[in-house]
Design an enzyme around this catalytic site. Structure first.
Site, PDB file in Angstrom:
ATOM      1  N   LYS A 152       0.785  -1.020  -0.071  1.00  0.00           N
ATOM      2  CA  LYS A 152       0.011   0.037   0.001  1.00  0.00           C
ATOM      3  C   LYS A 152       0.918   1.128   0.067  1.00  0.00           C
ATOM      4  CE  LYS A 152      -3.369   2.896   0.561  1.00  0.00           C
ATOM      5  NZ  LYS A 152      -4.205   2.883   1.645  1.00  0.00           N
ATOM      6  N   LYS A 179       0.418  11.920   5.486  1.00  0.00           N
ATOM      7  CA  LYS A 179       0.526  10.636   6.463  1.00  0.00           C
ATOM      8  C   LYS A 179       1.260   9.576   5.767  1.00  0.00           C
ATOM      9  CE  LYS A 179      -2.352   7.743   7.555  1.00  0.00           C
ATOM     10  NZ  LYS A 179      -2.566   6.486   7.125  1.00  0.00           N
TER      11      LYS A 179
END
Length: 306
Positions: A175, A244
């Site tokens: 991811k 993030k």
């Protein structure tokens, strides 16, 4: 496993988690839900979801619990903090769908394994609209038997399930690799499109040419046509979320001793947006900083279009 009269827990009902949970609820799964925002849990009343006061209460009620949370600090607290799923009496499988990085995921897996709770590493990609539409990429790592146990649930969320192997943390790494590429593509595409607009190129034509050429990427095929050209800036994900993910990816790269020259420069661009008050704005608003500097806008002359 059979999903007839199936139940599951879901913790975290934000933009992504809410969409995923709705997929399960619409498919007939009886949900036990928790989110600190009561308005988000109230939205599940139409499906007769059971609202719980904390993660432990959810884990007391059902064997399978999903979580989709904003960062590793929250994920750790939900997994093994006070009133956490680790203290649940019924839970057997915990499906961590947050993007938190390999190291925190391994930590959570080890802590919960000591409580005889299996962890499935299961981040997703595709944004809130993908969650609602059932088109997410579900990236999975974990014990094959445990993954098979939740496979029917995952297939209700999306048919795009990619297995990374038995080692928890590998799905997180996949991811992060994806999101580092996505973030870089966005920053690069926005910058170049502004350059073209400054020179006088038509925005629609630029996108058409790029998408038939070698510059084609997810920013030019999806984000720009859907949210930038019409000026809606409503793709569905916040700047802080992608910032993030870039940061987590760089932390993992540092731990592995991999230099990331391009990603570090990309992070500076997103960091600028964060410092200018853009943290909670849609991440497609990043282009507006480039536009302001150049004194032009990349907009369609055809008007707003979806």
């Amino acid at each position: 496993m059979s999903l007839e009269k199936a139940e599951a827990g879901f913790i975290g009902l934000g933009a992504m988690g809410g969409g995923i949970a709705r997929r399960l609820a619409n498919a007939g799964i009886k949900l036990h839900v928790y989110d600190p925002d009561a308005t988000k849990t109230a939205a599940f009343a139409k499906w007769n979801a059971v609202v719980h006061p904390n993660p432990q209460s959810v884990a007391d009620a059902t064997e399978i619990v999903f979580a989709c949370l904003p960062n590793s600090k929250v994920s750790k607290a939900v997994a093994y903090g006070s009133s956490s799923v680790s203290e649940g009496k019924k839970i057997k499988t915990y499906v961590e769908m947050s993007t938190i990085g390999r190291t925190p995921l391994i930590d959570i897996a080890q802590k919960l394994q000591s409580k005889s709770i299996n962890v499935v590493d299961c981040p997703v990609s595709g944004g809130p609209k993908g969650a609602d539409n059932g088109t997410l990429a579900i990236i999975v790592a974990g014990d094959p038997a445990v993954v098979n146990h939740v496979r029917d649930h995952l297939n209700l969320i999306s048919k795009n399930v990619f297995e990374m192997g038995p080692e928890p943390g590998m799905a997180q790494m996949m991811k992060l690799v994806n999101n580092l590429i996505s973030a870089t593509n966005m920053a690069s595409a926005f910058e170049a499109l502004v350059l073209g607009a400054k020179a006088g190129l038509d925005a629609d034509m630029m996108v058409n040419v790029i998408n038939a050429s070698t510059g084609r990427n997810s920013a030019t095929t999806d984000k720009v046509p859907k949210s930038v050209l019409p000026g809606t800036f409503d793709y569905g994900a916040a700047t802080r979320t992608l910032h993030k993910d870039i940061t987590v990816g760089l932390e993992e790269a540092e731990a592995l001793g991999v230099p990331m020259w391009v990603a570090r420069n990309t992070r500076q661009v997103w960091e600028f947006a964060m410092t200018q008050g853009g943290a909670d704005l849609d991440f497609t608003t990043l282009i507006q900083y480039f536009e302001k500097w150049a004194g032009v806008e990349v907009r369609s002359k055809k008007g707003a279009q979806k």
